[in-house]
Write an enzyme that holds these catalytic residues in place. Sequence first.
Site, PDB file in Angstrom:
ATOM      1  N   ASP A   8      59.064 -91.754   2.701  1.00  0.00           N
ATOM      2  CA  ASP A   8      59.583 -91.302   2.342  1.00  0.00           C
ATOM      3  C   ASP A   8      58.369 -91.476   0.885  1.00  0.00           C
ATOM      4  O   ASP A   8      57.958 -92.228   1.186  1.00  0.00           O
ATOM      5  CB  ASP A   8      60.957 -91.310   2.024  1.00  0.00           C
ATOM      6  CG  ASP A   8      61.089 -92.036   0.578  1.00  0.00           C
ATOM      7  OD1 ASP A   8      60.626 -93.377   0.620  1.00  0.00           O
ATOM      8  OD2 ASP A   8      62.174 -92.199   0.537  1.00  0.00           O
ATOM      9  N   CYS A  65      60.942 -96.879   2.399  1.00  0.00           N
ATOM     10  CA  CYS A  65      61.508 -95.617   1.424  1.00  0.00           C
ATOM     11  C   CYS A  65      61.510 -96.753  -0.587  1.00  0.00           C
ATOM     12  O   CYS A  65      61.025 -97.622   0.373  1.00  0.00           O
ATOM     13  CB  CYS A  65      62.450 -95.744   2.042  1.00  0.00           C
ATOM     14  SG  CYS A  65      64.251 -96.225   2.116  1.00  0.00           S
ATOM     15  N   HIS A  98      63.364-113.759  16.698  1.00  0.00           N
ATOM     16  CA  HIS A  98      64.400-114.142  17.579  1.00  0.00           C
ATOM     17  C   HIS A  98      65.658-112.691  18.201  1.00  0.00           C
ATOM     18  O   HIS A  98      65.887-112.756  18.862  1.00  0.00           O
ATOM     19  CB  HIS A  98      65.976-114.172  16.566  1.00  0.00           C
ATOM     20  CG  HIS A  98      65.507-115.704  16.300  1.00  0.00           C
ATOM     21  ND1 HIS A  98      66.497-116.576  15.166  1.00  0.00           N
ATOM     22  CD2 HIS A  98      63.872-117.222  16.541  1.00  0.00           C
ATOM     23  CE1 HIS A  98      65.746-118.608  15.612  1.00  0.00           C
ATOM     24  NE2 HIS A  98      64.326-118.285  15.789  1.00  0.00           N
TER      25      HIS A  98
HETATM   26  C1  RB5 Z   1      64.675 -91.680  -2.780  1.00  0.00           C
HETATM   27  O1  RB5 Z   1      65.816 -91.629  -3.560  1.00  0.00           O
HETATM   28  C2  RB5 Z   1      65.312 -93.237  -2.446  1.00  0.00           C
HETATM   29  O2  RB5 Z   1      66.827 -92.496  -2.236  1.00  0.00           O
HETATM   30  C3  RB5 Z   1      64.862 -93.734  -0.646  1.00  0.00           C
HETATM   31  O3  RB5 Z   1      63.832 -93.906  -1.199  1.00  0.00           O
HETATM   32  C4  RB5 Z   1      65.435 -95.168  -0.420  1.00  0.00           C
HETATM   33  O4  RB5 Z   1      65.206 -95.854  -1.131  1.00  0.00           O
HETATM   34  C5  RB5 Z   1      66.735 -94.600   0.680  1.00  0.00           C
HETATM   35  O5  RB5 Z   1      67.108 -95.668   1.095  1.00  0.00           O
END
Ligand code: RB5
Length: 147
Positions: A8, A65, A98
């Site tokens: 993301d 993310c 593992h």
């Molecule tokens: C996005 O702001 C953030 O929530 C996402 O990148 C991640 O950390 C979610 O687990």
Amino acid sequence: MKIAIASDHGGYALKQELLPYLASLGHTLVDMGCSGPESVDYPDYGIPCAEAVARGEAEAGLLICGTGIGISIAANKVKGIRCALCTDPVMARLCREHNDANMLALGGRIIGGELAKDIARVFFSTDFTGGRHQRRVDKIMDYDRNR
Ligand code: RB5
């Protein structure tokens, strides 16, 4: 190794840094987005990437993310996926040896680029040990198949 990769916006910068690094190690990368730093929702990228790994279109996957938490939770909802969130190379080695993890998750806002490169290098070059660990992974995957 053919690796599907997705992030993301919280993982976008780290994804862009890891793409050329992993290619320099000889891996083939399939970039499944996102394609910029604009805000997106991590399930929209993590789930299709995990599905591609589950279908065998890539041998393994890398998800990023902000923390690595949300995108790993999403990936682990896909049948056949064992996604491990790692913050150091020891975790990367052990989740391969593992747990036969088939996807690595990283937190772009948690770890720096050099540490991320070390973790990814170890993850994608370590084999599953099998043996007693196979029985344990089989129990998880039996549950996964029958749910
Ligand atoms: C996005 O702001 C953030 O929530 C996402 O990148 C991640 O950390 C979610 O687990």
